[in-house]
Design a protein around this motif. Structure first.
Motif, PDB file in Angstrom:
ATOM      1  N   PRO A 454       0.837  -1.204   0.000  1.00  0.00           N
ATOM      2  CA  PRO A 454       0.000   0.000   0.000  1.00  0.00           C
ATOM      3  C   PRO A 454       0.875   1.259   0.000  1.00  0.00           C
ATOM      4  O   PRO A 454       1.898   1.306   0.680  1.00  0.00           O
ATOM      5  CB  PRO A 454      -0.818  -0.117   1.297  1.00  0.00           C
ATOM      6  CG  PRO A 454      -0.833  -1.587   1.586  1.00  0.00           C
ATOM      7  CD  PRO A 454       0.485  -2.123   1.120  1.00  0.00           C
ATOM      8  N   GLY A 455       0.473   2.249  -0.780  1.00  0.00           N
ATOM      9  CA  GLY A 455       1.247   3.491  -0.896  1.00  0.00           C
ATOM     10  C   GLY A 455       2.241   3.474  -2.036  1.00  0.00           C
ATOM     11  O   GLY A 455       2.957   4.457  -2.241  1.00  0.00           O
ATOM     12  N   THR A 456       2.292   2.382  -2.794  1.00  0.00           N
ATOM     13  CA  THR A 456       3.212   2.315  -3.934  1.00  0.00           C
ATOM     14  C   THR A 456       2.782   3.315  -5.007  1.00  0.00           C
ATOM     15  O   THR A 456       1.613   3.393  -5.356  1.00  0.00           O
ATOM     16  CB  THR A 456       3.229   0.895  -4.518  1.00  0.00           C
ATOM     17  OG1 THR A 456       3.625  -0.019  -3.498  1.00  0.00           O
ATOM     18  CG2 THR A 456       4.197   0.808  -5.696  1.00  0.00           C
ATOM     19  N   SER A 457       3.757   4.092  -5.515  1.00  0.00           N
ATOM     20  CA  SER A 457       3.441   5.007  -6.615  1.00  0.00           C
ATOM     21  C   SER A 457       3.340   4.212  -7.907  1.00  0.00           C
ATOM     22  O   SER A 457       4.137   3.302  -8.164  1.00  0.00           O
ATOM     23  CB  SER A 457       4.512   6.088  -6.746  1.00  0.00           C
ATOM     24  OG  SER A 457       5.763   5.502  -7.041  1.00  0.00           O
ATOM     25  N   ILE A 458       2.351   4.559  -8.704  1.00  0.00           N
ATOM     26  CA  ILE A 458       2.089   3.806  -9.938  1.00  0.00           C
ATOM     27  C   ILE A 458       2.650   4.547 -11.152  1.00  0.00           C
ATOM     28  O   ILE A 458       3.483   4.033 -11.878  1.00  0.00           O
ATOM     29  CB  ILE A 458       0.576   3.573 -10.115  1.00  0.00           C
ATOM     30  CG1 ILE A 458       0.029   2.785  -8.909  1.00  0.00           C
ATOM     31  CG2 ILE A 458       0.284   2.836 -11.412  1.00  0.00           C
ATOM     32  CD1 ILE A 458      -1.470   2.616  -8.924  1.00  0.00           C
ATOM     33  N   GLN A 459       2.206   5.760 -11.343  1.00  0.00           N
ATOM     34  CA  GLN A 459       2.672   6.548 -12.483  1.00  0.00           C
ATOM     35  C   GLN A 459       2.259   7.997 -12.258  1.00  0.00           C
ATOM     36  O   GLN A 459       1.359   8.293 -11.478  1.00  0.00           O
ATOM     37  CB  GLN A 459       2.091   6.031 -13.808  1.00  0.00           C
ATOM     38  CG  GLN A 459       2.670   6.749 -15.046  1.00  0.00           C
ATOM     39  CD  GLN A 459       2.320   6.034 -16.332  1.00  0.00           C
ATOM     40  OE1 GLN A 459       2.213   4.826 -16.340  1.00  0.00           O
ATOM     41  NE2 GLN A 459       2.164   6.783 -17.408  1.00  0.00           N
ATOM     42  N   THR A 460       2.934   8.898 -12.976  1.00  0.00           N
ATOM     43  CA  THR A 460       2.598  10.320 -12.912  1.00  0.00           C
ATOM     44  C   THR A 460       1.677  10.686 -14.063  1.00  0.00           C
ATOM     45  O   THR A 460       1.993  10.405 -15.225  1.00  0.00           O
ATOM     46  CB  THR A 460       3.862  11.183 -12.962  1.00  0.00           C
ATOM     47  OG1 THR A 460       4.707  10.848 -11.872  1.00  0.00           O
ATOM     48  CG2 THR A 460       3.501  12.666 -12.889  1.00  0.00           C
ATOM     49  N   ILE A 461       0.552  11.283 -13.727  1.00  0.00           N
ATOM     50  CA  ILE A 461      -0.381  11.796 -14.738  1.00  0.00           C
ATOM     51  C   ILE A 461      -0.058  13.270 -14.928  1.00  0.00           C
ATOM     52  O   ILE A 461      -0.073  14.054 -13.978  1.00  0.00           O
ATOM     53  CB  ILE A 461      -1.846  11.637 -14.280  1.00  0.00           C
ATOM     54  CG1 ILE A 461      -2.129  10.164 -13.931  1.00  0.00           C
ATOM     55  CG2 ILE A 461      -2.797  12.113 -15.361  1.00  0.00           C
ATOM     56  CD1 ILE A 461      -1.994   9.215 -15.084  1.00  0.00           C
ATOM     57  N   ARG A 462       0.271  13.631 -16.153  1.00  0.00           N
ATOM     58  CA  ARG A 462       0.681  15.015 -16.399  1.00  0.00           C
ATOM     59  C   ARG A 462      -0.263  15.688 -17.388  1.00  0.00           C
ATOM     60  O   ARG A 462      -0.696  15.068 -18.350  1.00  0.00           O
ATOM     61  CB  ARG A 462       2.102  15.077 -16.954  1.00  0.00           C
ATOM     62  CG  ARG A 462       3.175  14.743 -15.931  1.00  0.00           C
ATOM     63  CD  ARG A 462       4.556  15.039 -16.473  1.00  0.00           C
ATOM     64  NE  ARG A 462       5.584  14.801 -15.490  1.00  0.00           N
ATOM     65  CZ  ARG A 462       6.233  13.666 -15.337  1.00  0.00           C
ATOM     66  NH1 ARG A 462       5.929  12.644 -16.119  1.00  0.00           N
ATOM     67  NH2 ARG A 462       7.176  13.526 -14.421  1.00  0.00           N
ATOM     68  N   ALA A 463      -0.517  16.964 -17.101  1.00  0.00           N
ATOM     69  CA  ALA A 463      -1.284  17.820 -18.012  1.00  0.00           C
ATOM     70  C   ALA A 463      -0.553  19.149 -18.119  1.00  0.00           C
ATOM     71  O   ALA A 463       0.207  19.532 -17.218  1.00  0.00           O
ATOM     72  CB  ALA A 463      -2.714  18.030 -17.513  1.00  0.00           C
ATOM     73  N   SER A 464      -0.728  19.824 -19.212  1.00  0.00           N
ATOM     74  CA  SER A 464      -0.097  21.121 -19.434  1.00  0.00           C
ATOM     75  C   SER A 464      -1.179  22.161 -19.723  1.00  0.00           C
ATOM     76  O   SER A 464      -2.257  21.837 -20.210  1.00  0.00           O
ATOM     77  CB  SER A 464       0.900  21.051 -20.597  1.00  0.00           C
ATOM     78  OG  SER A 464       0.245  20.668 -21.789  1.00  0.00           O
ATOM     79  N   ASP A 465      -0.845  23.414 -19.385  1.00  0.00           N
ATOM     80  CA  ASP A 465      -1.781  24.527 -19.609  1.00  0.00           C
ATOM     81  C   ASP A 465      -1.013  25.652 -20.288  1.00  0.00           C
ATOM     82  O   ASP A 465       0.049  26.072 -19.800  1.00  0.00           O
ATOM     83  CB  ASP A 465      -2.363  25.012 -18.278  1.00  0.00           C
ATOM     84  CG  ASP A 465      -3.602  25.870 -18.482  1.00  0.00           C
ATOM     85  OD1 ASP A 465      -3.552  26.779 -19.325  1.00  0.00           O
ATOM     86  OD2 ASP A 465      -4.610  25.635 -17.801  1.00  0.00           O
ATOM     87  N   SER A 466      -1.530  26.124 -21.416  1.00  0.00           N
ATOM     88  CA  SER A 466      -0.832  27.165 -22.178  1.00  0.00           C
ATOM     89  C   SER A 466      -0.850  28.505 -21.472  1.00  0.00           C
ATOM     90  O   SER A 466      -0.066  29.389 -21.826  1.00  0.00           O
ATOM     91  CB  SER A 466      -1.463  27.315 -23.572  1.00  0.00           C
ATOM     92  OG  SER A 466      -1.392  26.105 -24.281  1.00  0.00           O
TER      93      SER A 466
END
Length: 793
Positions: A454-466
């Motif tokens: 429990p607490g394992t990081s899975i992946q980073t979800i990234r979004a960008s804003d102009s």
């Protein structure tokens, strides 16, 4: 009327004109009038709307008090310096006020006061008069000059009392009065050869001002002819770029006398200080030449009086009027009266960026100016009056495409050759929140192995804003939803700043093999904008379940079941089939079967992938009637898990031979006698009728793990079913790609005994990797079975 038309109409300026009259030499701070009152403006609006005065004069003679609207004198005004010889003197001011934009023209007339006394060009006038001169002869003197105008200028001359001389005036066609000495009584050189008179020039001011000059008269003998010019006034036109030393005019006065009385010398009788710096005259030949550089913008006209004097002392005068012609020697001047450093990107079309005043000191066609801008797509230059332009936006702004602009305005006059001036403005476009966050992917498919911490990081979800600053600052959150009636927040969490996904619990592939949810990215603008993306979590199976034997059931070990083998069975005869399943999937569920204990290893063989136990050689009479073998079933996981089962075999020709062996079994209890009886009956029917029709129905209790809970009495056909529904990433414990398949096994290898694995459609191929050599070998061995035993599902 459209909104754009109405907006443009409201932005058009209104021009009002005010006129004031002021006396020169008024003390500084003197109030001329109240501009706010005369224009009907509220005094408070002057400062708020940036009221300002614009003057084309070199000095700022007037200013306005923004607190009360009074127009007052700021600098000393000398009408004679400001307008020189012009009869009317005006100072033109332009007033500009913003929000809304209005223009006002203020004309101030400078009236003369008697602040200058008349001045003679000479302090002494020398005359030589022949004693033979008849009474009534007139002798011209130099006139006095008064810079004042009108009644304040020279009005009359007086001469000290003398019985021989009187005073007269000569008025030229230009209205200039020249004093003249009139001989009223014949002279007698022997009685008096020298006279000294006082000539006084008087103006009409109040109080009256005057100046004097001394007239010295020497009585001589005969010189009865005066010098004469061809005309009273000479009009000359000069280009302002005339070279220094060039000839303006050659004056030529004539005298009918002879000898020294005809020798004429020339000089300036009256000339202004400015003209004296620019022109010179040759005393012998009367040539007037340019001494300094002319400037039309400083003065466009000069007047001077030239005196011609003969050897006898007689003089004549003429006026030289020089008109300076403008040449295009001044580039347009661009003055910024109002400027915005930045505008928001959602500014409406037609927003005023700057107000410009364009002025050219030249005159005529040389002062006609045309302006244009470098960027005609984003901006527009609109003429607002004869000398004002408005720089406005021509379209919508987009900071993400162009965060700033360098707008160059070029103004060119119509002279020949034309002169131009450039002015560059830097305009910043400020950001508004008009762009929603954009994720790097359209959707995410993520993989995590079961039994994770429990607490394992899975992946980073990234979004960008102009957008920038707060408008581009993104926070992440998981939208509320349920996974099998359990909130998704109990399965997964996200860091609102970094977008890192964390597992909230340890996953079990056999309970949950995939789920999906939505992540929202929201910026910090006002109002905030957001976008969502779907995230699909696939649980990767690990080898945490050992194989389970379905047939023969390990639970019958206390009352063993026997498989009947007739003596007539030949090599290859199918004795029975071991059936096992594994709750894992992929490689972890690939099973292999091995004999680990047999009395004679040559008698029986087992199919490694089918579990079929067959006779390996023809039976001999010496072979033991009763056989017990132990079968090992292991999966393909790493490390591999396994289980074992014991199989009891009886070799006999008929049931009578089998029964004694069965009765000798020490582990068979009285309670199992009925089961043994039915088994013997079944074997007898099979051997007599050659019919394998007894079906043992397996009762499957469906679980969320897709595993059967219990199974009933086993017959000849058993059909366990397995499904893999989530794309898998291959590790040492998973399939190379997802399958949906049925395992169909029978006790008879001649019937359909195993269904071929069928791939699931629409699986992302980027998630597939190759298996290791051992797994490939195992899979190859399985697919090498006879084709008639393989059925695709």
């Amino acid at each position: 009327m459209s909104y754009a038309t109405e907006h443009r109409r409201k932005q058009l300026q209104q021009i009002y004109q005010l006129q004031y009259t002021v006396l020169e030499e008024m003390r500084q701070g003197s109030v001329i009038g109240n501009v706010a009152k005369d224009l009907g403006l509220n005094v408070k609006e002057l400062a708020d709307r940036k009221f300002q005065l614009i003057s084309k004069a070199k000095m700022k003679y007037f200013n306005i008090n923004l607190e009360n609207g009074d127009l007052f004198v700021k600098e000393r005004i000398d009408r004679e310096i400001l307008c020189e010889i012009k009869p009317n003197c005006f100072i033109n001011l332009e007033a500009v006020i913003e929000n809304p934009l209005n223009f006002y023209t203020i004309t101030i007339e400078i009236q003369d006061v008697n602040d200058n006394a008349p001045i003679f060009s000479k302090k002494h006038f020398d005359l030589e008069i022949s004693e033979l001169t008849s009474p009534g002869a007139r002798f011209a003197l130099g006139n006095a000059q008064d810079p004042d105008s009108g009644i304040n200028s020279i009005q009359s001359y007086t001469l000290s009392a003398n019985e021989n001389f009187g005073l007269g005036e000569k008025i030229t066609t230009d209205g200039i009065k020249y004093p003249e000495i009139i001989l009223e009584k014949s002279l007698d050189r022997e009685k008096q050869s020298f006279y000294e008179l006082i000539l006084t020039a008087l103006d009409g001011g109040n109080p009256q001002k005057s100046s004097t000059a001394t007239v010295k008269i020497i009585v001589q003998d005969v010189n009865d002819n005066l010098p004469m010019f061809s005309q009273d006034t000479y009009h000359i036109r000069l280009q302002e770029n005339a070279a220094i030393g060039s000839l303006v005019i050659q004056l030529n006065a004539t005298d009918e006398d002879e000898g020294s009385n005809a020798e004429i010398t020339y000089s300036f009788n009256h000339i202004s200080d400015n003209a004296r710096q620019l022109f010179t005259i040759d005393s012998l030949n009367g040539d007037i030449k340019i001494l300094g550089k002319l400037d039309y913008e400083t003065s466009d006209a000069y007047e001077m009086t030239v005196e011609a004097k003969d050897g006898g002392g007689h003089v004549a005068h003429c006026k030289v009027s020089i008109q300076v012609i403008d040449v295009n020697d001044n580039a347009p001047d661009i003055t910024v009266t109002s400027l915005l450093a930045s505008i928001p990107e959602d500014s409406a079309q037609g927003t005023v960026i700057a107000l410009l005043n364009v002025h050219d000191l030249d005159s005529g066609v040389n002062s006609e100016v045309l302006c244009h801008i470098s960027d005609t797509l984003a901006f527009q230059l609109i003429p607002s009056s004869s000398s004002y332009y408005k720089l406005v936006t021509a379209g919508t702004m987009d900071r993400e495409r162009n965060p700033s602009y360098n707008v160059t305005i070029q103004c060119m006059d119509s002279g020949s050759p034309p002169l131009s001036t450039n002015k560059t403005f830097h305009l910043n476009i400020s950001d508004v929140n008009d762009n929603a966050p954009v994720f790097e992917k359209m959707n995410y498919i993520l993989y995590i192995g079961e039994n994770n911490q429990p607490g394992t990081s899975i992946q980073t979800i990234r979004a960008s804003d102009s957008d920038c600053d707060e408008n581009g600052k993104i926070t992440y959150s998981i939208l509320n939803s349920n996974v099998e009636e359990i909130p998704v927040s109990s399965y997964i969490s996200i860091n609102s700043i970094s977008g890192v996904l964390y597992a909230q619990r340890s996953f079990d592939y056999e309970q949950l093999w995939e789920f999906q949810f939505q992540v929202m990215a929201k910026d910090s603008g006002s109002p905030p904008l957001s976008s969502n993306v779907t995230v699909r979590i696939c649980i990767i199976d690990k080898n945490d379940n050992a194989p389970k034997i379905l047939y023969p059931s390990p639970d019958t070990e206390g009352s063993a079941l026997f498989e009947f083998i007739p003596h007539s069975a030949e090599k290859g005869y199918l004795v029975t089939k071991v059936i096992a399943v594994d709750a894992d999937s992929g490689h972890n569920a690939w099973l292999s079967y091995h004999l680990i204990q047999a009395p004679d290893p040559t008698i029986f063989t087992i199919g490694q992938y089918t579990g079929e136990i067959r006779i390996g050689r023809d039976l001999q009479d010496t072979d033991t009637l009763r056989q017990k073998i132990v079968v090992l079933v292991k999966d393909n996981g790493v490390p591999s898990l396994s289980c074992t089962v014991s199989v009891h075999l009886v070799v006999a020709e008929n049931f009578q031979q089998v029964l004694p062996e069965i009765k000798r079994q020490p582990n068979i209890s009285h309670s199992s006698s009925n089961v043994t009886f039915y088994l013997v009956v079944s074997i007898g029917l099979i051997s007599i009728l050659f019919i394998a029709t007894v079906l043992i129905t397996i009762i499957l209790k469906c679980r969320k793990t897709s595993m059967p809970a219990t199974y009933g009495t086993y017959g000849r056909n058993v059909y366990p079913q397995f499904t893999l529904g989530c794309p898998s990433e291959i590790s040492d414990t998973s399939l190379p790609f997802p399958f949906s398949y049925d395992v169909c096994v029978t006790m008879d290898s001649k019937q359909n005994e195993i269904a071929y694995l069928k791939p699931v459609q629409n699986v992302p191929t980027e998630n597939l990797i190759d298996t290791d050599d051992s797994a490939t070998a195992n899979y190859t061995s399985q697919t090498d079975m006879p084709s008639e035993n393989i059925k695709e599902v």
